[in-house]
Motif scaffolding. Structure first.
Motif, PDB file in Angstrom:
ATOM      1  N   ASP A 192      43.963  45.079  44.194  1.00 60.09           N
ATOM      2  CA  ASP A 192      44.916  45.911  43.459  1.00 60.09           C
ATOM      3  C   ASP A 192      45.365  45.214  42.182  1.00 60.09           C
ATOM      4  N   MET A 193      45.693  43.927  42.281  1.00 59.20           N
ATOM      5  CA  MET A 193      46.194  43.193  41.128  1.00 59.20           C
ATOM      6  C   MET A 193      45.098  42.923  40.104  1.00 59.20           C
ATOM      7  N   ASP A 194      43.862  42.765  40.564  1.00 60.38           N
ATOM      8  CA  ASP A 194      42.729  42.621  39.651  1.00 60.38           C
ATOM      9  C   ASP A 194      42.596  43.867  38.788  1.00 60.38           C
ATOM     10  N   ARG A 195      42.677  45.032  39.436  1.00 55.98           N
ATOM     11  CA  ARG A 195      42.583  46.288  38.686  1.00 55.98           C
ATOM     12  C   ARG A 195      43.772  46.447  37.734  1.00 55.98           C
ATOM     13  N   ALA A 196      44.960  46.018  38.184  1.00 53.35           N
ATOM     14  CA  ALA A 196      46.155  46.190  37.366  1.00 53.35           C
ATOM     15  C   ALA A 196      46.088  45.363  36.086  1.00 53.35           C
ATOM     16  N   VAL A 197      45.720  44.089  36.197  1.00 54.82           N
ATOM     17  CA  VAL A 197      45.703  43.240  35.011  1.00 54.82           C
ATOM     18  C   VAL A 197      44.597  43.684  34.043  1.00 54.82           C
ATOM     19  N   ARG A 198      43.469  44.155  34.572  1.00 55.07           N
ATOM     20  CA  ARG A 198      42.410  44.694  33.696  1.00 55.07           C
ATOM     21  C   ARG A 198      42.879  45.978  33.001  1.00 55.07           C
ATOM     22  N   TYR A 199      43.624  46.803  33.744  1.00 55.47           N
ATOM     23  CA  TYR A 199      44.120  48.050  33.157  1.00 55.47           C
ATOM     24  C   TYR A 199      45.030  47.754  31.974  1.00 55.47           C
TER      25      TYR A 199
END
Length: 532
Positions: free
Chosen positions: A61-68
């Protein structure tokens, strides 16, 4: 050591190396952002409160968030050739009340600089994202550097800054939406800074731009140190009038900046009574944690991290279970407590919690000045109960209530297992409970008393912001009590006209603030004499 910067009205603090200025001094900045500009470099740092991308705090979830958020920066910049160099995501959720670990990213983007028709410039970008599920927001930090920078050194500094960011586990608010509405109805203009940790959502307030120098700033707890010189009038609990650690430095910041302090702890009426205090909820919450902590101790454990409760009833469900558990471990089937300062706000709150948790009146020993002045401490009566709650207002040196020598002498012949120091004069040299030396936190609520080998365990709870266990109810009660005094502020600020300034010694026309300023001037002079 990099200087600590207070952001969003001290709701967030972060160490940041370098010479930066606040962009709001040059241009308007959205109220969900803090923007810092390098004064001797092309670096810019932005901290934003943003809507949560999607729920979840797992590494994926956090990987997707920081990339977003990195991609959002690229979109805002009309960037080309967007590349992610690395992503670093911490595993697992943060303990209750503790700042979560951020997801980190480093990447590059080609951005067309204003006035440059040629090739786009390569910009290095670092992003950190903290997720706050209870508020459904992401806190996003970004740093932009030109292509000729030493990226390894910058990456190291960025990691240090991101690792230093703290969101204090304080949910109370001295000003609530209810009180703010009443002040606005009375002609006040209210400035509310965003705060992702506050029990009241930002949307519950009317938002205004940042406060100008002449505008009083109302907050709650003391500002982080070190920090900038203070130019505004601050209305808050500063914890610097009783020679607490760092008091000279705190008051020195007001002297250098020309600001003024109205300390909420010493805002008093004509009879010397505090006009508003969190005391009742401090005592209530302290007694509650004492019950929960002792129950865990008797079960062979230790009270773990605590977080806020929605209301008193939710908390009382847990404390009632704790009382029954304590009874089961006692041969006489009783759960007992002694409260010193039982007639004050704190003491009444503690007694109320014990009673509503199911303790019988005869199980609660209530002491105040009459009992403590009848004989000198240490007091055997404290060792004879399960929980001791200290709710006194310490003004001068008094005999110790208990000390380690007294406890060691009793050996196994004592009942006391949990001390709750609501007064929390931890760094005060006159503290009558010299059995501990640190403040505890909601993350680690108890600390062991260091006793002789073989002496039964004893723990202390010394949290200096206990009411935040019940932040909504505590804030509403405090803010409602403070409102009549706030309505008098225009008399002392000049907003009510020059003629009003002639009457600020009169009750109801600003006398409460006049007394507070006189006390501030006295302590400021003391600080100057000590080198401020």
């Amino acid at each position: 050591m990099a200087p600590i910067r207070a952001l969003f009205g001290n709701a967030v603090t972060m160490a940041l190396e370098g010479n930066f200025m606040d962009a709001s001094e040059l241009r308007q900045v959205p109220d969900n952002q803090e923007v810092l500009l390098g004064q001797d470099s092309n670096v810019s740092v932005i901290l934003e409160v943003l809507q949560q991308v999607e729920p979840g705090t797992s590494p994926d979830d956090m990987d997707r968030a920081v990339r977003y958020h990195f991609d959002s920066i690229a979109n805002d910049n009309d960037a080309t050739d967007v590349h992610v160099t690395w992503v670093d995501v911490a595993a697992g959720d943060a303990p209750a009340g503790k700042t979560p670990q951020p997801a980190l990213l480093q990447g590059t983007q080609r951005v067309k600089k204003f006035g440059k028709p040629a090739d786009n410039d390569l910009v290095h970008i670092w992003v950190a994202v903290w997720r706050l599920p209870s508020k459904k927001v992401d806190l996003a930090l970004s740093l932009n550097e030109p292509s000729d920078a030493d990226t390894d050194a910058i990456a190291q500094r960025f990691r240090a800054s991101a690792g230093s960011l703290r969101i204090p586990a304080e949910h109370r608010s001295a000003l609530t939406p209810t009180t703010a509405k009443k002040l606005i109805e009375n002609g006040f203009e209210i400035t509310v800074e965003r705060d992702p940790q506050r029990i009241f959502d930002d949307a519950e307030f009317e938002a205004w731009p940042k406060a100008p120098k002449a505008t009083p700033i109302i907050g709650l707890k003391e500002l982080d140190t070190p920090g900038p010189d203070l130019e505004n009038t601050h209305i808050q609990f500063a914890h610097c009038y009783k020679n607490q650690e760092g008091w000279v430095d705190v008051l020195g910041r007001f002297k250098r900046g020309g600001g003024k302090l109205y300390d909420l702890e010493f805002l008093e009426d004509a009879q010397g009574r505090r006009v508003a205090a969190f005391g009742w909820h401090a005592g209530f919450a302290g007694a509650a944690l004492g019950l929960l902590g002792l129950a865990e101790q008797l079960n062979g454990g230790k009270l773990g991290a605590q977080t806020k409760f929605d209301n008193e009833d939710a908390l009382l469900k847990e404390t009632s279970k704790a009382v029954e558990n304590i009874r089961k471990h006692r041969a006489d089937g009783k759960a007992t407590a002694l409260v010193i300062g039982a007639l004050g706000r704190c003491g009444r709150g503690a007694v109320s919690c014990f009673e509503r948790s199911g303790m019988k009146p005869e199980e609660i020993v209530r002491w105040d000045l009459q009992e403590t002045s009848a004989k000198s401490g240490p007091y055997q009566e404290i060792l004879d109960v399960d929980i001791f709650v200290n709710c006194i207002y310490l003004r001068s040196k008094i005999p110790n209530f208990i000390d380690t020598a007294f406890i060691n002498q009793a050996g196994a012949n004592r009942r006391l297992g949990m001390v709750v120091d609501v007064s929390c004069d931890t760094t005060n040299p006159n503290n009558p409970l010299p059995v501990y030396s640190i403040n505890t936190t909601f993350d680690k609520p108890t600390v062991d008393v260091e006793l002789a080998k073989g002496v039964p365990k004893m723990e202390v709870i010394s949290i200096d912001h206990l009411p935040t266990l019940l932040p909504r109810e505590a804030s509403e009660a405090f803010s409602d009590d403070l409102l009549p005094s706030l309505l008098q502020l225009p008399f002392v600020t000049g907003a009510a006209g020059e003629d009003a300034l002639k009457h600020t010694h009169e009750e109801g026309k600003g006398a409460v603030w006049t007394r507070a300023e006189k006390l501030f001037r006295k302590h400021l002079a003391d600080a100057v004499a000590h080198g401020a």
